[in-house]
Design a protein around this motif. Structure first.
Motif, PDB file in Angstrom:
ATOM      1  N   GLY A 173      26.454  29.878  11.416  1.00  0.00           N
ATOM      2  CA  GLY A 173      25.667  30.899  12.087  1.00  0.00           C
ATOM      3  C   GLY A 173      26.366  31.436  13.314  1.00  0.00           C
ATOM      4  O   GLY A 173      27.580  31.280  13.489  1.00  0.00           O
ATOM      5  N   SER A 174      25.595  32.070  14.168  1.00  0.00           N
ATOM      6  CA  SER A 174      26.118  32.630  15.412  1.00  0.00           C
ATOM      7  C   SER A 174      25.397  31.973  16.584  1.00  0.00           C
ATOM      8  O   SER A 174      24.485  31.157  16.409  1.00  0.00           O
ATOM      9  N   CYS A 221      34.035  42.728  14.650  1.00  0.00           N
ATOM     10  CA  CYS A 221      34.453  41.355  14.391  1.00  0.00           C
ATOM     11  C   CYS A 221      35.976  41.286  14.365  1.00  0.00           C
ATOM     12  O   CYS A 221      36.656  42.306  14.329  1.00  0.00           O
ATOM     13  N   SER A 224      25.117  36.793   5.059  1.00  0.00           N
ATOM     14  CA  SER A 224      24.020  37.444   5.780  1.00  0.00           C
ATOM     15  C   SER A 224      23.682  38.793   5.148  1.00  0.00           C
ATOM     16  O   SER A 224      24.546  39.453   4.563  1.00  0.00           O
ATOM     17  N   ASN A 246      27.948  26.975  14.639  1.00  0.00           N
ATOM     18  CA  ASN A 246      27.812  28.335  15.157  1.00  0.00           C
ATOM     19  C   ASN A 246      29.127  28.831  15.747  1.00  0.00           C
ATOM     20  O   ASN A 246      29.871  28.063  16.368  1.00  0.00           O
ATOM     21  N   ASN A 292      26.107  34.862   9.612  1.00  0.00           N
ATOM     22  CA  ASN A 292      26.787  35.634  10.648  1.00  0.00           C
ATOM     23  C   ASN A 292      27.698  36.658   9.971  1.00  0.00           C
ATOM     24  O   ASN A 292      28.590  36.286   9.200  1.00  0.00           O
TER      25      ASN A 292
END
Length: 299
Positions: A85-86, A239, A46, A106, A26
């Motif tokens: 992760g997302s 972000c 990522s 996530n 992410n």
């Protein structure tokens, strides 16, 4: 031999620190983990963070870490303890990683600065390094202190002509920096389209141009009375985390430069490409709003 030496180094690290190894898929958690985890913990980030157009962290710093495309095969080869992760992580990928004994966690996109602070603390705790998380939190809290004085109406104009609505991180940033929302005052919602023609007939006091679309470089922007146009790097609101101090620094700079123009809010020239001139353009604005572009996506 290289594979064996890599495994040996990883085992030695785990034994010496008792902190988990991590792979981040992410781009938003990449930027936070790069600050709150030890470098040896972060086995990969990522691939987005290696791309200047999409990264939410300094690209040179990002490229000091390995990057993956996010496939289960790539992650499994690194054998991390935790995969971050997302909400968009494919269920099949998550299932495959968990069957291999890797914990998956996530994180969504924070909608406020407070939510971003909570995310920083969660990631720091996950990395086993809460002290580094608190150091970043202190920087965010100091940067996000509300700006006093008269408020200025602003519209953030993103690629495609869309504007943010309530419940978004950038709306929180703008409010704390001393701006009111032009789109919300006109009943516009998240992702609504703001055409150039409407800006021309009903301009905000400041238009924050966050993109490089043709319309966002239209010469008409230089001739709209009462409009101040300023560049705002999209990487600053993709972000939270370490992007927040950079975003607030830019917004505070724009806010300070606009103060001498109040209440008239006299217009200035239209914006030029962000890489060449990150601040507002035109003779007056170039003097008042000049500021370095923050690094990152696009950052």
């Amino acid at each position: 031999m290289l594979l064996l030496s890599g495994c040996t180094a990883r085992v030695a690290y785990e034994r010496s620190t008792a902190r988990p190894t991590i792979v981040s898929l992410n781009p938003c958690t990449d930027a936070i983990l790069a600050e709150v985890a030890d470098p040896a913990q972060l086995l990969a980030i990522s691939h987005y963070s290696h791309d200047p157009r999409q990264s939410s962290m300094d690209v040179a710093a990002a490229r000091s870490f390995r990057a993956t495309g996010g496939t289960a095969e790539e992650v499994a080869a690194l054998a991390p303890d935790i995969v971050v992760g997302s909400a968009f992580m494919a269920p099949a990928t998550r299932t495959a990683l968990e069957r291999l004994g890797m914990r998956t966690v996530n994180f969504g996109a924070p909608a406020t600065i407070d939510e971003s602070i909570a995310q920083v603390r969660s990631l720091a705790a996950l990395a086993g390094n809460p002290a580094s998380g608190e150091a970043l939190v202190r920087r965010i809290e100091a940067a996000a202190a509300p700006v006093p004085g008269p408020r200025i109406e602003a519209a953030l104009w993103q690629a495609g002509g869309i504007v943010p609505g309530r419940g978004t991180l950038v709306s929180d940033l703008l409010s704390r920096a001393g701006f009111t929302s032009y789109p919300q005052a006109r009943g516009m919602a998240q992702g609504d389209y703001l055409p150039l023609e409407r800006i021309a007939v009903d301009p905000p006091q400041v238009l924050l141009v966050a993109g490089e679309d043709r319309g966002q470089r239209h010469p008409l922007l230089a001739r709209i009375p009462g409009l101040t146009a300023a560049r705002f790097d999209p990487s600053l609101f993709y972000c939270g985390g370490p992007s927040i101090p950079k975003a607030m620094e830019r917004l505070r700079g724009i806010r300070r430069a606009l103060a001498p123009l109040q209440p008239a809010g006299r217009g200035v020239g239209g914006p030029e490409p962000a890489r060449a001139h990150p601040a507002a353009t035109g003779t007056m604005a170039r003097a008042r709003l000049a500021a370095p572009t923050a690094s990152g996506r696009g950052e």
